[in-house]
Design a protein around this motif. Structure first.
Motif, PDB file in Angstrom:
ATOM      1  N   ALA A 173       0.826  -1.201   0.000  1.00  0.00           N
ATOM      2  CA  ALA A 173       0.000   0.000   0.000  1.00  0.00           C
ATOM      3  C   ALA A 173       0.864   1.256   0.000  1.00  0.00           C
ATOM      4  O   ALA A 173       0.536   2.248  -0.671  1.00  0.00           O
ATOM      5  N   ASN A 174       1.947   1.250   0.732  1.00  0.00           N
ATOM      6  CA  ASN A 174       2.865   2.393   0.720  1.00  0.00           C
ATOM      7  C   ASN A 174       3.471   2.591  -0.664  1.00  0.00           C
ATOM      8  O   ASN A 174       3.636   3.727  -1.129  1.00  0.00           O
ATOM      9  N   ARG A 175       3.823   1.495  -1.324  1.00  0.00           N
ATOM     10  CA  ARG A 175       4.359   1.592  -2.691  1.00  0.00           C
ATOM     11  C   ARG A 175       3.298   2.181  -3.623  1.00  0.00           C
ATOM     12  O   ARG A 175       3.614   2.989  -4.496  1.00  0.00           O
ATOM     13  N   ARG A 176       2.065   1.748  -3.443  1.00  0.00           N
ATOM     14  CA  ARG A 176       0.966   2.267  -4.268  1.00  0.00           C
ATOM     15  C   ARG A 176       0.825   3.776  -4.062  1.00  0.00           C
ATOM     16  O   ARG A 176       0.737   4.546  -5.031  1.00  0.00           O
ATOM     17  N   VAL A 177       0.802   4.223  -2.801  1.00  0.00           N
ATOM     18  CA  VAL A 177       0.694   5.654  -2.508  1.00  0.00           C
ATOM     19  C   VAL A 177       1.843   6.413  -3.157  1.00  0.00           C
ATOM     20  O   VAL A 177       1.645   7.420  -3.858  1.00  0.00           O
ATOM     21  N   ASP A 178       3.051   5.948  -2.926  1.00  0.00           N
ATOM     22  CA  ASP A 178       4.226   6.647  -3.454  1.00  0.00           C
ATOM     23  C   ASP A 178       4.201   6.712  -4.974  1.00  0.00           C
ATOM     24  O   ASP A 178       4.553   7.739  -5.582  1.00  0.00           O
ATOM     25  N   SER A 179       3.777   5.620  -5.601  1.00  0.00           N
ATOM     26  CA  SER A 179       3.793   5.549  -7.055  1.00  0.00           C
ATOM     27  C   SER A 179       2.811   6.533  -7.686  1.00  0.00           C
ATOM     28  O   SER A 179       3.178   7.374  -8.506  1.00  0.00           O
ATOM     29  N   VAL A 180       1.533   6.444  -7.295  1.00  0.00           N
ATOM     30  CA  VAL A 180       0.511   7.250  -7.962  1.00  0.00           C
ATOM     31  C   VAL A 180       0.596   8.723  -7.568  1.00  0.00           C
ATOM     32  O   VAL A 180       0.431   9.613  -8.422  1.00  0.00           O
ATOM     33  N   VAL A 181       0.902   9.007  -6.317  1.00  0.00           N
ATOM     34  CA  VAL A 181       0.919  10.406  -5.875  1.00  0.00           C
ATOM     35  C   VAL A 181       2.150  11.125  -6.425  1.00  0.00           C
ATOM     36  O   VAL A 181       2.062  12.276  -6.865  1.00  0.00           O
ATOM     37  N   ASN A 182       3.299  10.485  -6.406  1.00  0.00           N
ATOM     38  CA  ASN A 182       4.486  11.110  -6.985  1.00  0.00           C
ATOM     39  C   ASN A 182       4.310  11.343  -8.481  1.00  0.00           C
ATOM     40  O   ASN A 182       4.799  12.343  -9.028  1.00  0.00           O
ATOM     41  N   ARG A 183       3.601  10.442  -9.144  1.00  0.00           N
ATOM     42  CA  ARG A 183       3.445  10.556 -10.594  1.00  0.00           C
ATOM     43  C   ARG A 183       2.627  11.789 -10.971  1.00  0.00           C
ATOM     44  O   ARG A 183       2.914  12.454 -11.974  1.00  0.00           O
ATOM     45  N   TYR A 184       1.606  12.101 -10.159  1.00  0.00           N
ATOM     46  CA  TYR A 184       0.689  13.182 -10.530  1.00  0.00           C
ATOM     47  C   TYR A 184       0.681  14.349  -9.540  1.00  0.00           C
ATOM     48  O   TYR A 184      -0.191  15.232  -9.656  1.00  0.00           O
ATOM     49  N   LYS A 185       1.615  14.398  -8.627  1.00  0.00           N
ATOM     50  CA  LYS A 185       1.594  15.472  -7.628  1.00  0.00           C
ATOM     51  C   LYS A 185       1.682  16.836  -8.318  1.00  0.00           C
ATOM     52  O   LYS A 185       2.376  17.019  -9.315  1.00  0.00           O
ATOM     53  N   GLY A 186       0.906  17.769  -7.785  1.00  0.00           N
ATOM     54  CA  GLY A 186       0.880  19.107  -8.340  1.00  0.00           C
ATOM     55  C   GLY A 186      -0.016  19.267  -9.558  1.00  0.00           C
ATOM     56  O   GLY A 186      -0.249  20.385 -10.018  1.00  0.00           O
ATOM     57  N   ARG A 187      -0.547  18.159 -10.073  1.00  0.00           N
ATOM     58  CA  ARG A 187      -1.381  18.236 -11.281  1.00  0.00           C
ATOM     59  C   ARG A 187      -2.857  18.016 -10.995  1.00  0.00           C
ATOM     60  O   ARG A 187      -3.702  18.341 -11.826  1.00  0.00           O
ATOM     61  N   LEU A 188      -3.181  17.449  -9.838  1.00  0.00           N
ATOM     62  CA  LEU A 188      -4.566  17.174  -9.490  1.00  0.00           C
ATOM     63  C   LEU A 188      -5.032  18.113  -8.384  1.00  0.00           C
ATOM     64  O   LEU A 188      -4.257  18.508  -7.516  1.00  0.00           O
ATOM     65  N   ILE A 189      -6.318  18.446  -8.405  1.00  0.00           N
ATOM     66  CA  ILE A 189      -6.875  19.338  -7.395  1.00  0.00           C
ATOM     67  C   ILE A 189      -6.895  18.674  -6.030  1.00  0.00           C
ATOM     68  O   ILE A 189      -6.793  19.333  -4.989  1.00  0.00           O
ATOM     69  N   GLY A 190      -7.022  17.350  -6.013  1.00  0.00           N
ATOM     70  CA  GLY A 190      -7.066  16.640  -4.741  1.00  0.00           C
ATOM     71  C   GLY A 190      -7.110  15.137  -4.948  1.00  0.00           C
ATOM     72  O   GLY A 190      -7.107  14.641  -6.086  1.00  0.00           O
ATOM     73  N   TRP A 191      -7.168  14.410  -3.832  1.00  0.00           N
ATOM     74  CA  TRP A 191      -7.150  12.951  -3.849  1.00  0.00           C
ATOM     75  C   TRP A 191      -8.222  12.395  -2.917  1.00  0.00           C
ATOM     76  O   TRP A 191      -8.409  12.893  -1.812  1.00  0.00           O
ATOM     77  N   ASP A 192      -8.911  11.339  -3.366  1.00  0.00           N
ATOM     78  CA  ASP A 192      -9.635  10.474  -2.446  1.00  0.00           C
ATOM     79  C   ASP A 192      -8.591   9.503  -1.900  1.00  0.00           C
ATOM     80  O   ASP A 192      -8.089   8.652  -2.642  1.00  0.00           O
ATOM     81  N   VAL A 193      -8.264   9.654  -0.630  1.00  0.00           N
ATOM     82  CA  VAL A 193      -7.158   8.877  -0.077  1.00  0.00           C
ATOM     83  C   VAL A 193      -7.594   7.458   0.270  1.00  0.00           C
ATOM     84  O   VAL A 193      -6.981   6.480  -0.156  1.00  0.00           O
ATOM     85  N   MET A 194      -8.647   7.351   1.076  1.00  0.00           N
ATOM     86  CA  MET A 194      -9.158   6.037   1.476  1.00  0.00           C
ATOM     87  C   MET A 194     -10.654   6.033   1.226  1.00  0.00           C
ATOM     88  O   MET A 194     -11.436   6.537   2.022  1.00  0.00           O
ATOM     89  N   ASN A 195     -11.065   5.484   0.109  1.00  0.00           N
ATOM     90  CA  ASN A 195     -12.462   5.537  -0.308  1.00  0.00           C
ATOM     91  C   ASN A 195     -13.359   4.734   0.623  1.00  0.00           C
ATOM     92  O   ASN A 195     -13.042   3.604   0.992  1.00  0.00           O
ATOM     93  N   GLU A 196     -14.479   5.350   1.040  1.00  0.00           N
ATOM     94  CA  GLU A 196     -15.544   4.676   1.785  1.00  0.00           C
ATOM     95  C   GLU A 196     -15.043   4.012   3.063  1.00  0.00           C
ATOM     96  O   GLU A 196     -15.344   2.852   3.360  1.00  0.00           O
ATOM     97  N   ASN A 197     -14.306   4.787   3.856  1.00  0.00           N
ATOM     98  CA  ASN A 197     -13.743   4.221   5.088  1.00  0.00           C
ATOM     99  C   ASN A 197     -14.679   4.337   6.288  1.00  0.00           C
ATOM    100  O   ASN A 197     -14.265   4.097   7.423  1.00  0.00           O
ATOM    101  N   LEU A 198     -15.935   4.700   6.041  1.00  0.00           N
ATOM    102  CA  LEU A 198     -16.950   4.613   7.093  1.00  0.00           C
ATOM    103  C   LEU A 198     -17.762   3.323   6.961  1.00  0.00           C
ATOM    104  O   LEU A 198     -18.066   2.674   7.961  1.00  0.00           O
ATOM    105  N   HIS A 199     -18.085   2.962   5.732  1.00  0.00           N
ATOM    106  CA  HIS A 199     -18.838   1.727   5.513  1.00  0.00           C
ATOM    107  C   HIS A 199     -17.946   0.485   5.554  1.00  0.00           C
ATOM    108  O   HIS A 199     -18.447  -0.622   5.806  1.00  0.00           O
ATOM    109  N   HIS A 200     -16.659   0.679   5.272  1.00  0.00           N
ATOM    110  CA  HIS A 200     -15.771  -0.481   5.142  1.00  0.00           C
ATOM    111  C   HIS A 200     -14.482  -0.266   5.941  1.00  0.00           C
ATOM    112  O   HIS A 200     -14.157   0.855   6.322  1.00  0.00           O
ATOM    113  N   ASN A 201     -13.733  -1.365   6.163  1.00  0.00           N
ATOM    114  CA  ASN A 201     -12.533  -1.271   7.006  1.00  0.00           C
ATOM    115  C   ASN A 201     -11.473  -2.314   6.645  1.00  0.00           C
ATOM    116  O   ASN A 201     -10.792  -2.841   7.532  1.00  0.00           O
ATOM    117  N   PHE A 202     -11.328  -2.587   5.353  1.00  0.00           N
ATOM    118  CA  PHE A 202     -10.337  -3.589   4.930  1.00  0.00           C
ATOM    119  C   PHE A 202      -8.953  -3.283   5.480  1.00  0.00           C
ATOM    120  O   PHE A 202      -8.279  -4.152   6.046  1.00  0.00           O
TER     121      PHE A 202
END
Length: 439
Positions: free
Chosen positions: A177-206
């Motif tokens: 998961a850390n590799r995933r974060v580093d990969s996608v965020v570094n690739r597009y940092k500064g180009r996106l208005i924002g990020w959904d970091v952890m989708n639906e973390n109230l209904h779910h808890n994987f």
């Protein structure tokens, strides 16, 4: 006995008071515990809130350089940008369709990708990343001034995580998961208005079940360190849609957000409130929608409706007509709340597959849904207007907040001046615009 009489009469008295209020500017249907209002009364209230929160009344004063007022000066006012973003869900199918690109770019200033930024899309097989689709989609968005939300870095619903991810031990999962974060965020940092970091973390808890109760907070922290200027969203469903959803009411949404913000190192995180807004085949409870938005807006954070649609039962009589009615109701109610900064319609044309609703068919001809949305887009923008100054060179106009170009013309000499304006609550504190014409 007197107590019983009072209890019996109290609702009647309140109803009379509320009906008396509807002819007064102070009418606030949300303030009542009952529902005695008509749709016309509620619509009037929405218009009142739109005028208060989305528009600014400006006074233009036109003069010559020597200070003499320009009587009858002509003003040509053109809106260039809006403070409010209309958005649409986007898929990779847009990449090879020139007509769809033109259709999309002519309407929308914001986008969420349906799947193409999700982990299961970019790394379906462990260790084999493929960003070809999101790279091309973000390039298209950049070229047309469309802002993009990064949907989504991680997803707390187990069924939307790849089989190989589900098989990892807690230690391996954290590393992956850390590799995933580093990969996608570094690739597009500064180009996106924002990020959904952890989708639906109230209904779910994987991730919380495997990595501990602070998993979401940890990933928000990691994303912020890589892309500190991005708005980091929680993104959840049923926070405004259903009053009986026990997992994600506003109070629990805010509690989880506060937990994330209070985690060590997260005090400077720019947070945003993402509301998926998947409405169903029942009339909308306006009281609950407005009270939910009111509660969430107390944070002062931007609220985005991120996946807006209305799902109808096709077996229901006149389901397509009801779909348009319900969609218009939620669009008007949401737009009338100034804390809502953007609304993203979840599907555009049928090219993208319309499992719930579509704005246009395969030939990009509007459906009734498309006609509704196009009409509201037009209604909620100033566009181009012409006005004339009075004897004192003064002119008042009410405009939607955004960026403007104003041309002022002397009716006698035809000399002119141009000014650019940013119109909102703070940019022009006194709401006065002074324009000078050489003459």
């Amino acid at each position: 006995m007197k107590t019983l009489i009072i209890i019996f009469l109290l609702p009647c008295i309140l109803l009379l008071l509320v009906h008396a209020q509807v002819n007064d500017d102070s009418f606030d249907p949300y303030a009542t515990l009952f529902s005695p209002y008509t749709k016309q009364e509620w619509r009037s209230y929405q218009e009142k809130k739109i005028n208060e929160g989305r528009k600014t009344e400006l006074t233009f004063e036109v003069s010559y350089v020597n200070g003499t007022k320009v009587r009858g000066a002509k003003l040509y006012i053109k809106q260039l940008t809006s403070d409010f973003h209309w958005g649409c869900g986007m898929t990779h199918r847009i990449l090879n369709n020139t007509a769809y690109k033109k259709w999309f770019a002519s309407r929308f200033t914001a986008a969420d990708f349906h799947n193409e930024l999700k982990w299961y899309w970019t790394e379906a097989t462990q260790g084999q990343e493929n960003y070809a689709d999101p790279d091309a989609m973000i390039k298209f968005a950049d070229e047309h001034g469309i802002i993009v939300r990064g949907h989504t870095i991680l997803w707390d619903d187990v069924k939307y995580n790849q089989k190989w991810v589900r098989k990892l031990s807690p230690e391996q999962l954290l590393e992956a998961a850390n590799r995933r974060v580093d990969s996608v965020v570094n690739r597009y940092k500064g180009r996106l208005i924002g990020w959904d970091v952890m989708n639906e973390n109230l209904h779910h808890n994987f991730f919380e079940k495997r990595l501990g109760k602070n998993a979401s907070s940890l990933f928000f922290n990691r994303v912020h360190k890589i892309d500190p200027n991005a708005v980091l969203f929680m993104n959840e469903f049923n926070t405004t849609e259903h009053v009986n959803d026990e997992y994600a009411p506003p109070v629990k949404y805010l509690r989880r957000m506060k937990k994330i913000q209070s985690f060590p190192g997260n005090s400077e995180v720019k947070m945003g409130i993402g509301l998926e807004s998947h409405y169903g085949a029942e009339p909308i409870d306006f009281h609950y929608v407005r009270s939910s938005l009111d509660s969430l807006s107390q944070t002062g954070l931007p609220i985005w409706l991120t996946e807006l649609d209305v799902k109808m039962d096709p077996n229901l009589k006149n389901w397509s007509g009801l779909q348009v009615i319900y969609l218009e109701e939620i669009l008007r109610e949401s737009f009338s709340h100034e804390a809502v900064k953007a609304m993203i319609i979840w599907t555009g044309a049928s090219i993208d597959g319309c499992d719930v609703m579509c704005m246009a068919d395969e030939n990009l001809v509007n459906t009734p849904i498309g006609d509704l949305i196009d009409g509201l887009m037009e209604e909620w923008r100033t566009g181009e207007i012409e006005a004339m100054a009075d004897f004192n060179g003064s002119c008042q106009v009410s405009v939607f907040n955004g960026g403007y170009e104003v041309k002022v013309v002397d009716p006698v000499s035809n000399a002119s001046s141009r000014v650019s304006l940013k119109v909102d609550k703070v940019s022009i504190p006194d709401k006065m615009v002074h324009v000078q014409i050489m003459g």
